[in-house]
Structures are given as structure tokens and as C-alpha cells.
Design a protein around this motif. Sequence first.
Motif, mmCIF file in Angstrom:
data_model
loop_
_atom_site.group_PDB
_atom_site.id
_atom_site.type_symbol
_atom_site.label_atom_id
_atom_site.label_comp_id
_atom_site.label_asym_id
_atom_site.label_seq_id
_atom_site.Cartn_x
_atom_site.Cartn_y
_atom_site.Cartn_z
ATOM 1 N N ASP A 141 0.850 -1.197 0.000
ATOM 2 C CA ASP A 141 0.000 0.000 0.000
ATOM 3 C C ASP A 141 0.884 1.245 0.000
ATOM 4 O O ASP A 141 1.196 1.805 1.047
ATOM 5 N N PHE A 142 1.281 1.672 -1.198
ATOM 6 C CA PHE A 142 2.146 2.844 -1.286
ATOM 7 C C PHE A 142 1.416 4.125 -0.881
ATOM 8 O O PHE A 142 2.047 5.102 -0.486
ATOM 9 N N ASP A 143 0.093 4.128 -0.967
ATOM 10 C CA ASP A 143 -0.642 5.314 -0.528
ATOM 11 C C ASP A 143 -0.413 5.584 0.951
ATOM 12 O O ASP A 143 -0.404 6.723 1.403
ATOM 13 N N ALA A 144 -0.202 4.500 1.708
ATOM 14 C CA ALA A 144 0.070 4.660 3.137
ATOM 15 C C ALA A 144 1.458 5.230 3.381
ATOM 16 O O ALA A 144 1.768 5.665 4.489
ATOM 17 N N MET A 145 2.302 5.228 2.342
ATOM 18 C CA MET A 145 3.662 5.740 2.480
ATOM 19 C C MET A 145 3.802 7.141 1.891
ATOM 20 O O MET A 145 4.908 7.627 1.686
ATOM 21 N N ARG A 146 2.689 7.808 1.622
ATOM 22 C CA ARG A 146 2.737 9.161 1.067
ATOM 23 C C ARG A 146 3.005 10.204 2.130
ATOM 24 O O ARG A 146 3.349 11.342 1.822
ATOM 25 N N THR A 147 2.792 9.842 3.386
ATOM 26 C CA THR A 147 3.007 10.788 4.481
ATOM 27 C C THR A 147 3.990 10.193 5.482
ATOM 28 O O THR A 147 4.170 8.974 5.551
ATOM 29 N N VAL A 148 4.612 11.064 6.245
ATOM 30 C CA VAL A 148 5.559 10.605 7.266
ATOM 31 C C VAL A 148 5.378 11.411 8.542
ATOM 32 O O VAL A 148 4.890 12.545 8.514
ATOM 33 N N GLU A 149 5.775 10.809 9.645
ATOM 34 C CA GLU A 149 5.863 11.558 10.898
ATOM 35 C C GLU A 149 7.134 12.399 10.865
ATOM 36 O O GLU A 149 8.196 11.912 10.476
ATOM 37 N N PHE A 150 7.015 13.646 11.282
ATOM 38 C CA PHE A 150 8.178 14.525 11.305
ATOM 39 C C PHE A 150 8.060 15.420 12.535
ATOM 40 O O PHE A 150 7.032 16.073 12.737
ATOM 41 N N PHE A 151 9.112 15.425 13.342
ATOM 42 C CA PHE A 151 9.077 16.152 14.607
ATOM 43 C C PHE A 151 10.070 17.318 14.588
ATOM 44 O O PHE A 151 11.044 17.307 13.839
ATOM 45 N N ALA A 152 9.797 18.307 15.425
ATOM 46 C CA ALA A 152 10.635 19.506 15.491
ATOM 47 C C ALA A 152 11.423 19.524 16.792
ATOM 48 O O ALA A 152 10.924 19.107 17.844
ATOM 49 N N ALA A 153 12.665 20.029 16.714
ATOM 50 C CA ALA A 153 13.532 20.078 17.891
ATOM 51 C C ALA A 153 14.427 21.302 17.840
ATOM 52 O O ALA A 153 14.754 21.807 16.758
#
Length: 450
Positions: free
Chosen positions: A225-237
Motif C-alpha cells: 500500500d504505497f498510498d500509506a507511504m505518502r506521508t511521514v511523521e516529522f518532529f521539530a527540535a
Amino acid sequence: MTVNDSALLQAELEASAASLVAGQQPSWPDAAAVRTAVETLSAYPPLVFAGECDLLRDRMASAARGEAFVLQGGDCAETFVAATADNIRDRIKTILQMAAVLTYGASVPVVKIGRMGGQYAKPRSTGTETRDGVELPAYRGDMVNDFAFEASARTPDPNRLVRAYHASSATLNLVRAFTMGGFADLRHVHDWNKGFVANAANQKYDKLAHDIDMAMKFMAACGADFDAMRTVEFFAAHEALILDYERPMTRIDSRTGLAYDTSAHFVWVGERTRDLDGAHIDFVSRIQNPIGVKVSANAEPDQLLKLLDKIDPDRVPGRVTFITRMGAQTIRTALPSIVEQVTEAGAQVTWICDPMHGNTFSSTTGYKTRNFDDVVDEVRGFFEVHRALGTVPGGIHVELTGNDVTECLGGSEKILDADLEKRYESVCDPRLNHQQSLELAFLVAEMLGE
């Protein structure tokens, strides 16, 4: 959180720090202006949310167990003028490309954390700078003053605290758009990396890139399911340095009644401000965010254990990260005893390698720089120490940019001393450029696969 809750929290934080030494703080010339800036920040919305901070703490706990790998990357010191869509996009793109390679090498998820959306302040070794007999306050980052060597520019201005908030808000809004709107699609990222390897100077990494390509094709053939890989978690520091910014950004979570610094998901305390009895350690001990502590070769294990007792008395997994910054020549001798004693004490910390700060020197042409080979060697030493001790090398922490600057020597591009002047753009420490950052990711991926 109500207005009364906010006022009570700010009063408590100020009271707790009233008798403590806060190092590396600006000498604000106008106390009334500081109060106005703090009041303004206290009324602004949070930049991140408590639930996101809790999620990152869980992710950091996974890295401490070897079930994930952390990539922290971004500018040494953000500037207001560089907070453009193109610069933010290119930095995100670089981190995503690195993360894709590291994910394959580690065979575990990569926790992506940007040194961005708040990294507007820097500690300084001296409070002033002298040029041609003229002495002015040191540049402490755009949150405090301006880089231009003029009296008006170098005078600390508390209005910049508010400006830093707005720049951080705009940055994080764009980061969310890039990481949630399809820009971070794994297929795009993989294609970008194929372009990197197509460069003749980088073809030595062709085998690893080929293996990743085969893995992508295998997933496609299996109906992943590549659609599930269209977004990522990204955090700020960022470094929690200027307390007149961090305190008013600290809020009470309505779910739990606990305090969070809502200026970033993850904040760290630097080498110059991790005094056990100082205001910075007191501050981070009162918030629930995952916390980093920079650790040099001069750190004493007993002191680090006392810091843990204060910041993380309940030994919550993912709560504390030790970011080691020791230098390529020192890490193999200085790190083992620290890791051994912390581990023997039962502490559950995440170990991350900062291979940048311990490898800085002045070039023959007068530029502050780093050698790419030293950066790689420190990471290699970090892995060697942890593997010898049976502990977990949890990630890397890198100063980088998505631009083609010439600030660090070496790499496949073979940047020389004479090249530094071509595009030396950092206002503080030298950063790896886009190509050097990707090369580092390929080399670390090989280390992870060994």
C-alpha cells in the motif's frame, strides 16, 4: 488551558528559577520590553501539541531498544531571512532522502526530527566579539540579535522573541504540508536518491541503491500500500537555550494537567548549560517533552546519573536522550566508561551521536570548518563502542542544509580549503551540504547493516 492556568504556570516557572543561575542568557537592555514579549508569547497558540510530544517519546523509547533509529538534522542556527519555502523544502527533502537510505540499512523505522522551527539561538564561548578594536555583544542567534557587526544590530532585542515564534510557526506549517501532502511519498524520495547515485562521484554506493530499488520493486509486486507511504511523521527540535522564550511557550495539557514546552516536540540542553543546579536543567525537569542532553568527552558519569535522577526520576523509556559529541579522536576512549556506568545504573536512555561539534577547527584560510572524514569516523567509533558493550546506537544528530554550500571539507565532491569561500553561508557552525548529507546516510546505512 485557561488564562489562569497559564498565569499560574508562568509564575511557578519564574519562581523556581529566581534563585538559579541561567547561563548563556542575553543581557536585555529593556526589562519592560522583555515582559511585553513574554506576555505576548504566553497568549499565542502552541506550536506543537502534548500528544505529539508523547508520541515522540514512544518513538525514542523504540530507538533505545533498537526497534527504531533516530535521524536528527537541520541548521546549526536558523535565520529569519533563510526561512523561505525553498530552503525549508530542500532541508526536508534532504532529511527524507537520508531517512529512506537509513531505513533500509537499519531494517527498522527511522524517527525523523528536524533541527528547525525554533533553532534561532546559539550559546557562545564569550559574551562579546572584537573586530579591529571594536567590541560588541556576541551574535547569539536571530532570536536575540542580528549577525551584522554593528552596535544597533548586536544589541539584544526582546521583540525578536516574538519574531522567532512567527518564523517557527510558518516553518512548521510548511513542514506539515510537505510531510503530509504527498511530497514525502517514498517513491519520490527513492527517485531522488537514484539521481544522487547516478552522479559519477557517488557510484560507489550503487550496490546499496540497487538493493533498495529491488526492495521497492518487490513491495510493488506484492501489492504494498504505497498510498500509506505518502506521508511521514516529522518532529521539530531545538536547543532550549533562551528561557524567556521557552517558559512562556510552556503550557498545561488539558488532558493530564502536566506541563509541556509547546515550542517543539523535543528540546535539548547543551554542554554549556547542563549544570545540575542551573536554571536549564530545572526547566526541563518540569516539562514532559522528551529531553536531550549533550555529552562531551569531559562529562563525568556520576554527574550524568544525577542529571537523570533530576530529569527522569521515574526512568520513563524515551524520556531522556544522551547526545554524545566527543570528536573522532576521542570517542573510542571517552564513550565506553560513560555508557557502561549509565547502563549499569539501570537508566533507559537513547544514545545518539552528534559527530559535528567535536570535530570543528579553523582552516588555513580562516574558516570554521569540519572534515567529512572526521564526521564519518566519529559515527563509526560510536557504533564500535556500542557494539562492543552490547548497547544500542540509537541515532545520529547532524548539522546539515539542503543547499550546495561549501562549509565542510571533503566528501565525494572533494571540497578543499580553497573552496570554502565559494559558498560559506552559515552564521555559526559549518554544515554538511546536500551531497555530503546523503553520502553520510549511505555510509551509516552500511554500518547499520554490518
